[in-house]
Structure formats: structure tokens, C-alpha cells
Design a protein around this motif. Structure first.
Motif, PDB file in Angstrom:
ATOM      1  N   HIS A  49      38.478  35.614  52.292  1.00 28.05           N
ATOM      2  CA  HIS A  49      37.187  35.126  52.088  1.00 28.05           C
ATOM      3  C   HIS A  49      36.574  35.643  50.685  1.00 28.05           C
ATOM      4  O   HIS A  49      35.930  35.103  49.934  1.00 28.05           O
ATOM      5  CB  HIS A  49      36.323  35.602  53.091  1.00 28.05           C
ATOM      6  CG  HIS A  49      36.696  34.827  54.352  1.00 28.05           C
ATOM      7  ND1 HIS A  49      36.905  33.237  54.475  1.00 28.05           N
ATOM      8  CD2 HIS A  49      36.848  35.287  55.701  1.00 28.05           C
ATOM      9  CE1 HIS A  49      37.106  33.099  55.710  1.00 28.05           C
ATOM     10  NE2 HIS A  49      37.214  34.233  56.399  1.00 28.05           N
ATOM     11  N   LEU A  50      36.828  36.839  50.462  1.00 26.62           N
ATOM     12  CA  LEU A  50      36.410  37.609  49.285  1.00 26.62           C
ATOM     13  C   LEU A  50      37.046  36.778  47.838  1.00 26.62           C
ATOM     14  O   LEU A  50      36.027  36.362  47.049  1.00 26.62           O
ATOM     15  CB  LEU A  50      36.829  39.032  49.240  1.00 26.62           C
ATOM     16  CG  LEU A  50      36.099  39.860  48.250  1.00 26.62           C
ATOM     17  CD1 LEU A  50      35.700  41.184  49.025  1.00 26.62           C
ATOM     18  CD2 LEU A  50      37.057  40.297  47.082  1.00 26.62           C
ATOM     19  N   GLU A  51      38.299  36.716  47.916  1.00 32.26           N
ATOM     20  CA  GLU A  51      39.110  36.026  46.968  1.00 32.26           C
ATOM     21  C   GLU A  51      38.738  34.552  46.697  1.00 32.26           C
ATOM     22  O   GLU A  51      39.147  33.875  45.698  1.00 32.26           O
ATOM     23  CB  GLU A  51      40.392  36.429  46.992  1.00 32.26           C
ATOM     24  CG  GLU A  51      40.883  37.710  46.906  1.00 32.26           C
ATOM     25  CD  GLU A  51      42.476  38.094  47.028  1.00 32.26           C
ATOM     26  OE1 GLU A  51      42.928  39.369  46.722  1.00 32.26           O
ATOM     27  OE2 GLU A  51      43.169  37.329  47.447  1.00 32.26           O
ATOM     28  N   SER A  52      38.530  33.948  47.690  1.00 32.67           N
ATOM     29  CA  SER A  52      37.997  32.537  47.530  1.00 32.67           C
ATOM     30  C   SER A  52      36.636  32.145  47.266  1.00 32.67           C
ATOM     31  O   SER A  52      36.350  31.103  47.274  1.00 32.67           O
ATOM     32  CB  SER A  52      38.609  31.725  48.985  1.00 32.67           C
ATOM     33  OG  SER A  52      37.661  32.337  50.274  1.00 32.67           O
ATOM     34  N   GLY A  53      35.963  33.179  47.261  1.00 34.38           N
ATOM     35  CA  GLY A  53      34.456  33.079  46.900  1.00 34.38           C
ATOM     36  C   GLY A  53      33.423  32.922  47.978  1.00 34.38           C
ATOM     37  O   GLY A  53      32.280  32.532  47.895  1.00 34.38           O
ATOM     38  N   VAL A  54      34.020  32.898  49.318  1.00 38.51           N
ATOM     39  CA  VAL A  54      33.139  32.659  50.461  1.00 38.51           C
ATOM     40  C   VAL A  54      32.502  33.992  50.906  1.00 38.51           C
ATOM     41  O   VAL A  54      31.448  33.683  51.000  1.00 38.51           O
ATOM     42  CB  VAL A  54      34.033  32.258  51.707  1.00 38.51           C
ATOM     43  CG1 VAL A  54      33.229  32.030  53.026  1.00 38.51           C
ATOM     44  CG2 VAL A  54      34.701  30.940  51.542  1.00 38.51           C
ATOM     45  N   LEU A  55      33.013  34.870  50.606  1.00 39.17           N
ATOM     46  CA  LEU A  55      32.405  36.227  51.016  1.00 39.17           C
ATOM     47  C   LEU A  55      31.631  36.652  49.807  1.00 39.17           C
ATOM     48  O   LEU A  55      32.150  36.862  48.430  1.00 39.17           O
ATOM     49  CB  LEU A  55      33.259  37.001  51.288  1.00 39.17           C
ATOM     50  CG  LEU A  55      32.955  38.643  51.907  1.00 39.17           C
ATOM     51  CD1 LEU A  55      31.711  38.485  53.137  1.00 39.17           C
ATOM     52  CD2 LEU A  55      33.969  39.421  52.261  1.00 39.17           C
ATOM     53  N   VAL A  56      30.286  36.843  49.787  1.00 42.15           N
ATOM     54  CA  VAL A  56      29.563  37.513  48.800  1.00 42.15           C
ATOM     55  C   VAL A  56      29.765  38.792  48.685  1.00 42.15           C
ATOM     56  O   VAL A  56      29.778  39.777  49.503  1.00 42.15           O
ATOM     57  CB  VAL A  56      27.983  37.185  49.043  1.00 42.15           C
ATOM     58  CG1 VAL A  56      27.162  37.893  47.844  1.00 42.15           C
ATOM     59  CG2 VAL A  56      27.774  35.819  49.214  1.00 42.15           C
TER      60      VAL A  56
END
Length: 136
Positions: A49-56
Motif C-alpha cells: 500500500h505504501l509503495e502504490s501510494g494508497v497508504l499516506v
């Protein structure tokens, strides 16, 4: 409404840039998502999620990532340099040093007793200060 929508778009784009740079840096260093997740004490799904930009990414996490990945905040945020820049320009003399650092971090985070963690932490700091000449 329009202003909030534009802020959302900008934030989403920034998160994607940061995520892309985290992934590029992780891959450049030969780390699996699971390795980085272990070092950060988060789930592999959170890395995705972090690498896909979903997780702030908050500031504290961004600083931890920069330290673990051996790069600047500017690089992770896309403000300077290329994500695939030299992996060892930030204190790692070679891949072996970086792998040892990873192993040390992995070992440290498995210590569950708070007092033992504190002892290990202080021990490493003491050795580092002796090495840098701060203690005579």
C-alpha cells in the motif's frame, strides 16, 4: 469543493511519487517487501500500500524509511536525484555493510523485552561513539 478536490489530487500524486521511490530504492538494495516490512515492524501488505501510494506516509515513517534505505528525504520525495542512485552513498561502504546493518536491525526488532532492547541500543551507541572518537 474544487479546492478540496485539487488538494486530494496533489496529495495522491505525492503519495504515488514517494511510493514509487521507496519501491525503486528497496529493489535497488535487493530487499524483498517482507524484509522492509520486518524492519519497519509493519505488514507486507502495508508495504504494498505504501509503495502504490494508497497508504499516506507520515513524517516519522518517511524519516525511518530514509534511514533504513540509506538515502535522503529529498530522494524519497522526488525532489532530488534518481531513486536508482548509488545505494551506498550514505555511509555504506559496500553491499556487505548494508546487509549487516539489515541483519542488525532485524535482530534488534525481535528483542521483545524492553530492558534488553535498551541495553542493546546503548551498547551499539557506546561502540559507535568510541569508534567516532567521542569517548576517550
Amino acid at each position: 469543493q474544487t479546492s478540496r478536490f485539487l488538494r486530494h489530487l496533489v496529495t495522491r500524486d505525492i503519495n504515488r511519487i514517494i511510493g514509487k521511490n521507496i519501491r525503486a530504492r528497496r529493489e535497488r538494495l535487493g530487499l524483498a517487501p517482507e524484509d522492509l516490512a520486518t524492519m519497519l515492524a509493519i505488514s507486507p501488505e502495508s508495504i504494498h500500500h505504501l509503495e502504490s501510494g494508497v497508504l499516506v506516509v507520515n513524517a516519522a515513517m518517511l524519516i525511518r524509511l530514509a534511514m533504513l534505505l540509506g538515502c535522503s528525504l529529498d530522494l524519497l520525495c522526488g525532489l532530488k536525484g534518481e531513486p536508482a542512485a548509488d545505494a551506498f552513498s550514505c555511509g555504506y561502504s559496500d553491499r556487505s555493510d548494508f546487509k549487516k546493518t539489515q541483519e542488525l536491525i532485524r535482530s534488534f526488532i525481535t528483542i521483545s523485552h524492553p530492558q534488553l532492547r535498551e541495553v542493546a541500543y546503548n551498547f551499539v551507541l557506546a561502540i559507535a561513539s568510541i569508534n567516532s572518537g567521542e569517548i576517550h
